[in-house]
Design a protein around this motif. Sequence first.
Motif, PDB file in Angstrom:
ATOM      1  N   PHE A 120      -7.696  -9.186 -38.956  1.00  0.00           N
ATOM      2  CA  PHE A 120      -7.960 -10.426 -38.318  1.00  0.00           C
ATOM      3  C   PHE A 120      -6.816 -11.888 -39.080  1.00  0.00           C
ATOM      4  N   GLN A 121      -7.676 -11.347 -40.558  1.00  0.00           N
ATOM      5  CA  GLN A 121      -6.625 -12.281 -41.659  1.00  0.00           C
ATOM      6  C   GLN A 121      -5.618 -11.904 -42.192  1.00  0.00           C
ATOM      7  N   GLY A 122      -5.314 -10.977 -41.504  1.00  0.00           N
ATOM      8  CA  GLY A 122      -3.856 -10.138 -41.807  1.00  0.00           C
ATOM      9  C   GLY A 122      -2.940 -10.607 -40.903  1.00  0.00           C
ATOM     10  N   LEU A 123      -3.397 -11.677 -39.651  1.00  0.00           N
ATOM     11  CA  LEU A 123      -2.001 -12.668 -38.761  1.00  0.00           C
ATOM     12  C   LEU A 123      -1.547 -13.336 -39.495  1.00  0.00           C
ATOM     13  N   VAL A 124      -2.295 -13.954 -40.857  1.00  0.00           N
ATOM     14  CA  VAL A 124      -1.014 -15.027 -41.509  1.00  0.00           C
ATOM     15  C   VAL A 124       0.228 -14.603 -41.865  1.00  0.00           C
ATOM     16  N   GLN A 125       0.367 -13.020 -42.269  1.00  0.00           N
ATOM     17  CA  GLN A 125       0.576 -12.348 -42.639  1.00  0.00           C
ATOM     18  C   GLN A 125       1.769 -12.256 -41.617  1.00  0.00           C
ATOM     19  N   TRP A 126       1.154 -11.613 -40.802  1.00  0.00           N
ATOM     20  CA  TRP A 126       2.342 -11.153 -39.962  1.00  0.00           C
ATOM     21  C   TRP A 126       2.999 -12.683 -38.761  1.00  0.00           C
ATOM     22  N   TYR A 127       2.587 -13.549 -38.755  1.00  0.00           N
ATOM     23  CA  TYR A 127       3.581 -14.656 -38.781  1.00  0.00           C
ATOM     24  C   TYR A 127       4.184 -15.016 -39.190  1.00  0.00           C
ATOM     25  N   GLU A 128       3.729 -14.679 -40.926  1.00  0.00           N
ATOM     26  CA  GLU A 128       5.188 -15.320 -41.747  1.00  0.00           C
ATOM     27  C   GLU A 128       5.990 -14.361 -41.948  1.00  0.00           C
ATOM     28  N   LYS A 129       5.951 -13.626 -41.347  1.00  0.00           N
ATOM     29  CA  LYS A 129       7.014 -12.555 -41.039  1.00  0.00           C
ATOM     30  C   LYS A 129       8.014 -12.621 -39.956  1.00  0.00           C
ATOM     31  N   ILE A 130       7.613 -12.426 -38.777  1.00  0.00           N
ATOM     32  CA  ILE A 130       7.995 -13.571 -37.682  1.00  0.00           C
ATOM     33  C   ILE A 130       8.703 -14.770 -37.741  1.00  0.00           C
ATOM     34  N   GLN A 131       8.147 -15.650 -38.419  1.00  0.00           N
ATOM     35  CA  GLN A 131       8.838 -16.696 -38.955  1.00  0.00           C
ATOM     36  C   GLN A 131      10.240 -16.154 -39.718  1.00  0.00           C
ATOM     37  N   SER A 132      10.013 -15.220 -40.841  1.00  0.00           N
ATOM     38  CA  SER A 132      11.470 -14.982 -41.542  1.00  0.00           C
ATOM     39  C   SER A 132      12.290 -13.907 -40.119  1.00  0.00           C
ATOM     40  N   TYR A 133      11.700 -13.538 -39.773  1.00  0.00           N
ATOM     41  CA  TYR A 133      13.080 -12.522 -39.079  1.00  0.00           C
ATOM     42  C   TYR A 133      13.010 -12.486 -38.417  1.00  0.00           C
ATOM     43  N   ALA A 134      12.450 -13.367 -37.484  1.00  0.00           N
ATOM     44  CA  ALA A 134      12.314 -13.293 -35.562  1.00  0.00           C
ATOM     45  C   ALA A 134      13.491 -14.682 -35.243  1.00  0.00           C
ATOM     46  N   CYS A 135      14.496 -14.910 -34.432  1.00  0.00           N
ATOM     47  CA  CYS A 135      14.408 -16.342 -34.164  1.00  0.00           C
ATOM     48  C   CYS A 135      13.349 -17.585 -33.645  1.00  0.00           C
ATOM     49  N   ASP A 136      13.946 -19.043 -33.594  1.00  0.00           N
ATOM     50  CA  ASP A 136      13.462 -20.270 -33.974  1.00  0.00           C
ATOM     51  C   ASP A 136      12.739 -20.456 -32.641  1.00  0.00           C
ATOM     52  N   ASP A 137      13.040 -19.853 -31.317  1.00  0.00           N
ATOM     53  CA  ASP A 137      12.547 -20.366 -30.287  1.00  0.00           C
ATOM     54  C   ASP A 137      11.791 -19.052 -29.325  1.00  0.00           C
ATOM     55  N   ILE A 138      11.063 -18.113 -30.462  1.00  0.00           N
ATOM     56  CA  ILE A 138      10.227 -17.094 -30.288  1.00  0.00           C
ATOM     57  C   ILE A 138       9.308 -17.724 -29.575  1.00  0.00           C
ATOM     58  N   GLU A 139       8.337 -17.482 -28.333  1.00  0.00           N
ATOM     59  CA  GLU A 139       7.194 -17.837 -27.855  1.00  0.00           C
ATOM     60  C   GLU A 139       6.216 -17.107 -28.525  1.00  0.00           C
ATOM     61  N   LEU A 140       4.566 -17.283 -29.181  1.00  0.00           N
ATOM     62  CA  LEU A 140       3.917 -16.450 -29.624  1.00  0.00           C
ATOM     63  C   LEU A 140       2.703 -16.356 -28.624  1.00  0.00           C
ATOM     64  N   ILE A 141       1.945 -15.712 -28.920  1.00  0.00           N
ATOM     65  CA  ILE A 141       0.240 -15.816 -28.177  1.00  0.00           C
ATOM     66  C   ILE A 141      -0.120 -14.294 -29.445  1.00  0.00           C
ATOM     67  N   ILE A 142      -1.596 -14.895 -29.589  1.00  0.00           N
ATOM     68  CA  ILE A 142      -2.438 -14.471 -30.580  1.00  0.00           C
ATOM     69  C   ILE A 142      -3.337 -13.605 -29.462  1.00  0.00           C
ATOM     70  N   LEU A 143      -4.165 -12.111 -29.314  1.00  0.00           N
ATOM     71  CA  LEU A 143      -4.246 -11.136 -28.849  1.00  0.00           C
ATOM     72  C   LEU A 143      -5.245 -10.719 -29.825  1.00  0.00           C
ATOM     73  N   GLY A 144      -7.325 -11.072 -29.543  1.00  0.00           N
ATOM     74  CA  GLY A 144      -7.698  -9.976 -29.542  1.00  0.00           C
ATOM     75  C   GLY A 144      -8.198  -8.942 -29.199  1.00  0.00           C
ATOM     76  N   ASN A 145      -7.914  -7.324 -29.873  1.00  0.00           N
ATOM     77  CA  ASN A 145      -8.368  -6.140 -28.841  1.00  0.00           C
ATOM     78  C   ASN A 145      -9.703  -5.583 -28.859  1.00  0.00           C
ATOM     79  N   LYS A 146     -10.120  -5.078 -27.718  1.00  0.00           N
ATOM     80  CA  LYS A 146     -10.428  -3.851 -27.624  1.00  0.00           C
ATOM     81  C   LYS A 146     -12.439  -4.050 -28.212  1.00  0.00           C
ATOM     82  N   THR A 147     -11.940  -5.387 -26.688  1.00  0.00           N
ATOM     83  CA  THR A 147     -13.582  -6.282 -26.494  1.00  0.00           C
ATOM     84  C   THR A 147     -14.516  -5.055 -25.837  1.00  0.00           C
ATOM     85  N   ASP A 148     -13.866  -3.551 -25.409  1.00  0.00           N
ATOM     86  CA  ASP A 148     -15.373  -2.132 -25.294  1.00  0.00           C
ATOM     87  C   ASP A 148     -15.759  -2.445 -26.629  1.00  0.00           C
ATOM     88  N   LEU A 149     -15.414  -3.111 -27.017  1.00  0.00           N
ATOM     89  CA  LEU A 149     -16.614  -2.215 -28.735  1.00  0.00           C
ATOM     90  C   LEU A 149     -17.408  -3.943 -29.341  1.00  0.00           C
TER      91      LEU A 149
END
Length: 211
Positions: A91-120
């Motif tokens: 969860f804490q690593g999301l900030v770094q991944w968001y920064e990667k996207i800001q650096s390398y993806a296009c400005d118009d990219i549509e993003l969502i946040i997803l919390g997986n493994k709710t079965d646990l």
Amino acid sequence: MLCFKIIIVGDTNVGKSCLLLQFTDQRFKNAHDTTIGIGFGSREIRIMDQNVNLHIWDTAGQESFRSLTRSFYRGAIGGILVFDVTSRLSFQGLVQWYEKIQSYACDDIELIILGNKTDLEEQRQVSQKEGMQFAKQYNFEYYETSAKTGLNVNLVFENLTKKIIEKVNSGDIDPSKENYGIKINKKLNKSKEEQKLENTQLNKQKNNTCC
């Protein structure tokens, strides 16, 4: 028909490859192998009276492979930032991944946040409220899923696609730019390396195991 490039990013073991497999093949594998490099899958869906082909790239989560995946951020118009609800570190690593996207993806990219493994649920370390607060901070939508049971997996991809189409229809996104929204009968300007990788992943897709 429109074709959108979607990327799935997040730390290793959050279930990115399992989400991809659940969405494209409606199945789950308990066997665990770490994705090396890039995983690829595709599926055609119908949203808002339009057929859309989603090309989904699963980027490896390990730090040692992050530099290898930078070129695959380019051209993506949709992104899913995934963490494991049983892992606060992811969860804490999301900030770094968001920064990667800001650096390398296009400005118009549509993003969502997803919390997986709710079965646990009994192993949960990150509450739904925390996930929602983080997403709100960046003005993103938040979803919780289980790649194992399929909970909300289709919903995530369908809603992300809908948001992209709405931007295309409103003129906020020019589908002729960046190769992220194109007519399916137009040729993609892919490098030889990208084309070779895509063909390899398509041939091996049915034998891939989850990450």
